[in-house]
Write a protein that holds these residues in place. Structure first.
Motif, PDB file in Angstrom:
ATOM      1  N   MET A   1       0.641  -1.240   0.073  1.00 52.35           N
ATOM      2  CA  MET A   1      -0.007  -0.091   0.104  1.00 52.35           C
ATOM      3  C   MET A   1       0.857   1.272  -0.014  1.00 52.35           C
ATOM      4  SD  MET A   1      -2.818   1.129  -0.175  1.00 52.35           S
ATOM      5  CE  MET A   1      -3.785  -0.259  -0.303  1.00 52.35           C
ATOM      6  N   TRP A   9      -6.778   8.329   2.459  1.00 53.99           N
ATOM      7  CA  TRP A   9      -7.824   7.699   3.445  1.00 53.99           C
ATOM      8  C   TRP A   9      -7.727   8.248   4.845  1.00 53.99           C
ATOM      9  CZ3 TRP A   9     -11.976   5.415   1.851  1.00 53.99           C
ATOM     10  CH2 TRP A   9     -11.992   4.728   0.770  1.00 53.99           C
ATOM     11  N   TRP A  16     -15.792  10.196   7.113  1.00 51.02           N
ATOM     12  CA  TRP A  16     -16.463   8.901   7.344  1.00 51.02           C
ATOM     13  C   TRP A  16     -16.932   8.515   8.816  1.00 51.02           C
ATOM     14  CZ3 TRP A  16     -17.675   6.057   3.188  1.00 51.02           C
ATOM     15  CH2 TRP A  16     -18.344   4.516   3.448  1.00 51.02           C
ATOM     16  N   ALA A  50      -9.994  -3.668   6.836  1.00 51.33           N
ATOM     17  CA  ALA A  50     -10.514  -2.182   6.164  1.00 51.33           C
ATOM     18  C   ALA A  50     -11.616  -1.751   7.123  1.00 51.33           C
ATOM     19  CB  ALA A  50     -10.938  -2.252   4.980  1.00 51.33           C
ATOM     20  N   ALA A  51     -11.526  -1.704   8.421  1.00 54.90           N
ATOM     21  CA  ALA A  51     -12.626  -1.413   9.549  1.00 54.90           C
ATOM     22  C   ALA A  51     -12.934   0.032   9.561  1.00 54.90           C
ATOM     23  CB  ALA A  51     -12.238  -1.612  11.052  1.00 54.90           C
ATOM     24  N   GLY A  52     -12.312   0.867   8.824  1.00 59.56           N
ATOM     25  CA  GLY A  52     -12.764   2.198   9.090  1.00 59.56           C
ATOM     26  C   GLY A  52     -12.912   2.785  10.342  1.00 59.56           C
ATOM     27  N   GLN A  56     -19.243  -0.984  11.823  1.00 58.68           N
ATOM     28  CA  GLN A  56     -19.357  -2.503  11.796  1.00 58.68           C
ATOM     29  C   GLN A  56     -18.773  -3.144  12.659  1.00 58.68           C
ATOM     30  OE1 GLN A  56     -17.647  -1.235   9.023  1.00 58.68           O
ATOM     31  NE2 GLN A  56     -15.954  -2.275  10.129  1.00 58.68           N
ATOM     32  N   ASP A  74      -7.178  -1.574   9.706  1.00 61.24           N
ATOM     33  CA  ASP A  74      -6.789  -0.702   8.543  1.00 61.24           C
ATOM     34  C   ASP A  74      -5.455   0.195   8.025  1.00 61.24           C
ATOM     35  OD1 ASP A  74     -10.006   1.074   7.168  1.00 61.24           O
ATOM     36  OD2 ASP A  74      -7.877   2.074   7.118  1.00 61.24           O
ATOM     37  N   ILE A  75      -5.412   0.314   6.857  1.00 57.94           N
ATOM     38  CA  ILE A  75      -4.293   1.133   6.452  1.00 57.94           C
ATOM     39  C   ILE A  75      -4.124   2.566   6.994  1.00 57.94           C
ATOM     40  CG2 ILE A  75      -3.471  -0.025   4.466  1.00 57.94           C
ATOM     41  CD1 ILE A  75      -5.016   2.113   2.891  1.00 57.94           C
ATOM     42  N   ILE A  79      -8.187   7.003  10.729  1.00 64.81           N
ATOM     43  CA  ILE A  79      -9.667   6.476  10.689  1.00 64.81           C
ATOM     44  C   ILE A  79      -9.587   5.228  11.899  1.00 64.81           C
ATOM     45  CG2 ILE A  79      -9.565   4.237   9.054  1.00 64.81           C
ATOM     46  CD1 ILE A  79     -11.953   5.579   7.769  1.00 64.81           C
ATOM     47  N   ALA A 100      -2.666  -2.191   9.408  1.00 62.48           N
ATOM     48  CA  ALA A 100      -2.198  -3.323   8.756  1.00 62.48           C
ATOM     49  C   ALA A 100      -3.168  -3.083   7.392  1.00 62.48           C
ATOM     50  CB  ALA A 100      -2.749  -4.643   9.279  1.00 62.48           C
ATOM     51  N   ASP A 101      -2.312  -3.636   6.339  1.00 61.26           N
ATOM     52  CA  ASP A 101      -2.820  -3.711   5.082  1.00 61.26           C
ATOM     53  C   ASP A 101      -3.424  -5.074   4.672  1.00 61.26           C
ATOM     54  OD1 ASP A 101      -2.985  -3.880   2.156  1.00 61.26           O
ATOM     55  OD2 ASP A 101      -0.849  -2.856   1.834  1.00 61.26           O
ATOM     56  N   ALA A 102      -4.607  -5.031   4.238  1.00 57.82           N
ATOM     57  CA  ALA A 102      -5.439  -6.209   4.014  1.00 57.82           C
ATOM     58  C   ALA A 102      -4.795  -7.293   3.189  1.00 57.82           C
ATOM     59  CB  ALA A 102      -6.814  -5.990   3.629  1.00 57.82           C
ATOM     60  N   ARG A 118     -16.277  -4.864   5.256  1.00 57.59           N
ATOM     61  CA  ARG A 118     -17.412  -4.209   4.718  1.00 57.59           C
ATOM     62  C   ARG A 118     -16.449  -3.119   3.811  1.00 57.59           C
ATOM     63  NH1 ARG A 118     -21.967  -1.112   8.378  1.00 57.59           N
ATOM     64  NH2 ARG A 118     -20.379   0.609   8.328  1.00 57.59           N
ATOM     65  N   LEU A 119     -17.035  -3.185   2.599  1.00 58.26           N
ATOM     66  CA  LEU A 119     -16.512  -1.946   1.562  1.00 58.26           C
ATOM     67  C   LEU A 119     -14.989  -1.504   1.946  1.00 58.26           C
ATOM     68  CD1 LEU A 119     -19.850   0.690   1.746  1.00 58.26           C
ATOM     69  CD2 LEU A 119     -19.282  -1.521   0.202  1.00 58.26           C
TER      70      LEU A 119
HETATM   71  C1  LIG Z   1     -15.276   2.758   2.509  1.00 52.24           C
HETATM   72  S1  LIG Z   1     -14.325   2.792   3.877  1.00 52.24           S
HETATM   73  C2  LIG Z   1     -15.024   1.416   4.565  1.00 52.24           C
HETATM   74  C3  LIG Z   1     -14.699   1.423   6.201  1.00 52.24           C
HETATM   75  C4  LIG Z   1     -15.495   0.310   6.962  1.00 52.24           C
HETATM   76  N1  LIG Z   1     -15.170  -0.825   6.647  1.00 52.24           N
HETATM   77  C5  LIG Z   1     -17.113   0.803   6.866  1.00 52.24           C
HETATM   78  O1  LIG Z   1     -17.709   0.035   6.058  1.00 52.24           O
HETATM   79  O2  LIG Z   1     -17.559   1.733   7.479  1.00 52.24           O
HETATM   80  C6  LIG Z   1     -12.984   1.951   3.020  1.00 52.24           C
HETATM   81  C7  LIG Z   1     -11.674   1.562   4.393  1.00 52.24           C
HETATM   82  O3  LIG Z   1     -10.782   0.650   3.510  1.00 52.24           O
HETATM   83  C8  LIG Z   1      -9.453   1.071   4.116  1.00 52.24           C
HETATM   84  N2  LIG Z   1      -8.622   0.441   3.205  1.00 52.24           N
HETATM   85  C9  LIG Z   1      -8.376   0.740   1.801  1.00 52.24           C
HETATM   86  N3  LIG Z   1      -7.450  -0.226   1.112  1.00 52.24           N
HETATM   87  C10 LIG Z   1      -7.120  -0.807   2.235  1.00 52.24           C
HETATM   88  C11 LIG Z   1      -6.195  -1.921   2.354  1.00 52.24           C
HETATM   89  N4  LIG Z   1      -5.450  -2.443   1.461  1.00 52.24           N
HETATM   90  N5  LIG Z   1      -5.969  -2.311   3.691  1.00 52.24           N
HETATM   91  C12 LIG Z   1      -6.734  -2.021   4.802  1.00 52.24           C
HETATM   92  N6  LIG Z   1      -7.663  -1.417   4.760  1.00 52.24           N
HETATM   93  C13 LIG Z   1      -7.797  -0.622   3.497  1.00 52.24           C
HETATM   94  C14 LIG Z   1      -9.648   2.605   4.170  1.00 52.24           C
HETATM   95  O4  LIG Z   1      -8.458   3.066   5.000  1.00 52.24           O
HETATM   96  C15 LIG Z   1     -11.205   2.781   4.589  1.00 52.24           C
HETATM   97  O5  LIG Z   1     -11.132   2.721   5.945  1.00 52.24           O
END
Ligand SMILES: C[S@@+](CC[C@H](N)C(=O)[O-])C[C@H]1O[C@@H](n2cnc3c(N)ncnc32)[C@H](O)[C@@H]1O
Length: 279
Positions: A1, A9, A16, A50-52, A56, A74-75, A79, A100-102, A118-119
């Motif tokens: 990443m 982000w 967000w 990617a818990a944001g 959730q 999350d990266i 957030i 962490a990077d997913a 989620r997303l």
């Molecule tokens: C649209 S938000 C969704 C957040 C949360 N899951 C929700 O549904 O409310 C996308 C999230 O994905 C994270 N993200 C994007 N690429 C990622 C990666 N490679 N690894 C981990 N997190 C990532 C972003 O930092 C952001 O917090």
């Protein structure tokens, strides 16, 4: 990443998080379906990728109860700070956090009963790597569940906004709607299912879910996206403030077409992917 992606982000983090009531209402049913597909038991160990800002994560933490354990990653460090605050405010003590990077292998001593996302999965440039990392983090019999955006044709608010944003930026060349790491990268027919199967999962299922936005007006939707919709915010970021304002205004006018008798209803389709790491 890459660093710019993390920073992007980080920039959307506050928006967000503060849009959490809108996001929670928008994704209420889809999140319930995601939790149901994860087959969570009380006491389960869950990895929330990617818990944001933790919306959730909170639902997952309540579902597994105080004997359960949730690792939210999350990266974006920024957030995740909002997620930490949200979980503390809810009085939950069963969630840990890690930047962490997913797409990278998961460092955990005990395997997880479920990995959820989620997303977030569609933003991975290498979703196969993310699915492999999740597979290796699961116990045999464990569940993987992800929500991603569905067919662009069924997500006209997003495609309209992106089209207007690109026009204002002068980006006139054509790009595949399914470009890697983009909003619709996993929306091509069969793509998510074939990635899950290739990663070794069994019981692979992908189903579309309608998740319309119900808001008072198009302005409320545009206000949400301009503070938290990172992909569109980033297209407009190089413009000066007045030029950006013109773009947001044009989006709002275009999205007025979704105004109905009882307010504004923005169509939105998600895909719910689920699979099992066979025992
Ligand atoms: C649209 S938000 C969704 C957040 C949360 N899951 C929700 O549904 O409310 C996308 C999230 O994905 C994270 N993200 C994007 N690429 C990622 C990666 N490679 N690894 C981990 N997190 C990532 C972003 O930092 C952001 O917090």
């Amino acid at each position: 990443m890459t660093e710019p992606v993390v920073k992007a982000w980080d920039r959307a983090a506050e928006g967000w998080s503060s849009s959490s009531p809108i996001i929670h209402a928008w994704l209420r049913q889809a999140t319930a379906a995601m939790l149901s597909e994860a087959r969570l038991q009380r006491g389960a160990r869950v990895l929330d990728l990617a818990a944001g800002a933790g919306d959730q994560t909170k639902d997952i933490a309540f579902a597994v109860g105080p004997t359960g354990d949730v690792l939210a990653t999350d990266i974006s460090p920024k957030i995740l700070d909002f997620a930490r605050g949200r979980i503390e405010a809810a009085g939950l003590a069963n969630v840990r956090f890690a930047v962490a990077d997913a797409e990278q292998p998961v460092h955990a001593q005990t395997p997880f009963d479920a990995v959820m996302c989620r997303l977030g999965l569609m933003f991975c440039m290498n979703p196969a790597a993310a699915l492999a990392a999740a597979f290796n983090a699961l116990r045999p019999g464990g569940r993987f569940v992800a929500l991603v955006f569905g067919d662009p044709a069924n997500n006209p608010c997003i495609t309209t906004m992106m089209k207007v944003a690109r026009k204002h930026r002068g980006l006139t060349g054509s790009v595949s709607p399914y470009a890697d790491g983009g909003l619709f990268s996993l929306a091509a027919p069969g793509r998510l299912a074939s990635l899950l199967t290739a990663a070794g999962y069994a019981e692979v299922a992908v189903k579309p879910l309608a998740a319309p936005f119900e808001l008072p007006d198009a302005a409320a939707y545009v206000a949400f996206v301009r503070s938290s919709g990172s992909p569109i915010m980033e297209v407009l970021a190089p413009l000066d403030a007045p030029a950006r304002e013109l773009a947001w205004q044009e989006m709002e006018e275009a999205l007025e077409e979704f105004r109905g008798h009882r307010g504004w209803l923005g169509p939105n389709e998600l895909l719910l992917g689920s699979a099992t790491r066979a025992g």
